[in-house]
Design an enzyme around this catalytic site. Structure first.
Site, PDB file in Angstrom:
ATOM      1  N   ARG A  44       0.858  -1.198   0.000  1.00 19.86           N
ATOM      2  CA  ARG A  44       0.000   0.000   0.000  1.00 19.86           C
ATOM      3  C   ARG A  44       0.889   1.240   0.000  1.00 19.86           C
ATOM      4  O   ARG A  44       1.663   1.437   0.941  1.00 19.86           O
ATOM      5  CB  ARG A  44      -0.891  -0.008   1.241  1.00 19.86           C
ATOM      6  CG  ARG A  44      -1.852   1.177   1.362  1.00 19.86           C
ATOM      7  CD  ARG A  44      -2.584   1.126   2.700  1.00 19.86           C
ATOM      8  NE  ARG A  44      -3.242  -0.153   2.897  1.00 19.86           N
ATOM      9  CZ  ARG A  44      -3.695  -0.587   4.076  1.00 19.86           C
ATOM     10  NH1 ARG A  44      -3.543   0.161   5.168  1.00 19.86           N
ATOM     11  NH2 ARG A  44      -4.289  -1.770   4.183  1.00 19.86           N
ATOM     12  N   GLU A  70      -6.933  -7.840  13.904  1.00 21.53           N
ATOM     13  CA  GLU A  70      -7.530  -8.018  12.580  1.00 21.53           C
ATOM     14  C   GLU A  70      -7.262  -9.434  12.084  1.00 21.53           C
ATOM     15  O   GLU A  70      -6.122  -9.782  11.766  1.00 21.53           O
ATOM     16  CB  GLU A  70      -6.948  -7.003  11.586  1.00 21.53           C
ATOM     17  CG  GLU A  70      -7.217  -5.550  11.979  1.00 21.53           C
ATOM     18  CD  GLU A  70      -6.585  -4.554  11.010  1.00 21.53           C
ATOM     19  OE1 GLU A  70      -5.790  -4.976  10.135  1.00 21.53           O
ATOM     20  OE2 GLU A  70      -6.884  -3.358  11.131  1.00 21.53           O
ATOM     21  N   ASP A 103      -3.515  -8.336   3.526  1.00 23.24           N
ATOM     22  CA  ASP A 103      -4.821  -8.671   4.083  1.00 23.24           C
ATOM     23  C   ASP A 103      -5.403  -9.774   3.221  1.00 23.24           C
ATOM     24  O   ASP A 103      -5.434  -9.659   1.983  1.00 23.24           O
ATOM     25  CB  ASP A 103      -5.753  -7.455   4.050  1.00 23.24           C
ATOM     26  CG  ASP A 103      -5.225  -6.294   4.889  1.00 23.24           C
ATOM     27  OD1 ASP A 103      -4.542  -6.553   5.903  1.00 23.24           O
ATOM     28  OD2 ASP A 103      -5.499  -5.135   4.523  1.00 23.24           O
TER      29      ASP A 103
END
Length: 269
Positions: free
Chosen positions: A106, A240, A158
């Protein structure tokens, strides 16, 4: 003034005019974008069987629009992380599952986009799905948004599990009714992932990987993903269930900002 002086002066004036025209007509130089180091790779070149649903290239995310820096729906990782993920995929395919990535590398400009959005307390367009129980004013304090992300170092991703054969996920339609990310799976947006108890990017404590309220099949899915990845060098972020970082990171202290595109990888691929 002598004829010679006038001639010299005329020549100088003509040369200056020619230079001015040349400079004015020269095309502006395009701004050079940063490139990835040579050991960053496109995941599809290491393992084309891993599904890719790059959410930040689409408006189906907590911001509600494509995020800055995502030029293509492409998973980019450091080579060690990509190769370890390939090993995980090989093991999971034997058990009837495939990995699916939502986000990989990212760029910092994307993180800046998140920060800018979080500071605008009036924009809550996607609250109904991604953070229904969280006051947007607390996103920084509660750790959901930060000014730096491990994703920008290139070894964090992710991801989730999809049962084979994989059914396609229907496209998200901007403006469609939103359902809380922690609602029962049959009510949430119809992601083709196995039931993990919440959707991806669910800003809620139910997203904590080992939250005791998540039991049964949902917990078993989380533990299968966790055990498979951890044996290959990945470390889970406890808050997460979808977030993993390959260790040791090749770039533990560097936050890159090259765009997510194949062009950024010209040196390494």
């Amino acid at each position: 003034m002598t004829r010679l002086s006038r001639a010299v002066r005329g020549a100088v004036t003509a040369l200056a005019a020619l230079l001015a025209v040349t400079v004015a007509s020269a095309p502006a130089r395009a701004k050079t974008e940063p490139e990835a180091p040579a050991d960053f790779v496109a995941l599809r070149n290491v393992d084309p069987t891993i599904l890719q649903e790059m959410r930040y290239f689409t408006p189906h995310n907590f911001v509600g629009e494509r995020i800055d820096g995502y030029r293509q729906p492409l998973c980019i990782l450091t080579r060690p992380a990509a190769e370890a993920l390939h090993q995980a995929q090989t093991r999971l395919l034997r058990q009837g599952y495939t990995l699916k990535v939502y986000d990989c590398y990212r760029p910092q400009r994307a993180v800046n986009h998140f920060v800018s959005w979080a500071e605008n307390l009036d924009d809550e367009a996607m609250k109904g799905e991604f953070y229904p129980n969280v006051d947007k004013a607390r996103l920084f304090e509660d750790g959901y948004i930060a000014e730096k992300s491990g994703h920008s170092r290139g070894s964090t991703l992710d991801l989730t599990l999809v049962k084979l054969p994989a059914r396609p996920t229907r496209p998200y339609t901007p403006g469609e009714p939103l359902v809380p990310c922690f609602a029962p799976q049959q009510e949430r947006f119809p992601d083709n992932s196995v039931d993990m108890g919440t959707g991806f990017d669910c800003f809620d404590t139910l997203s904590h990987t080992l939250d005791p309220r998540v039991q049964g099949e949902q917990r078993a899915h989380r533990l299968l993903l966790k055990s498979t990845l951890e044996t290959l060098g990945f470390v889970n972020l406890a808050e997460e269930w979808w977030h993993y970082t390959f260790k040791p990171e090749p770039y533990p202290d560097t936050y890159f900002d090259f765009p997510v595109s194949a062009k950024s990888l010209t040196r390494g691929n």
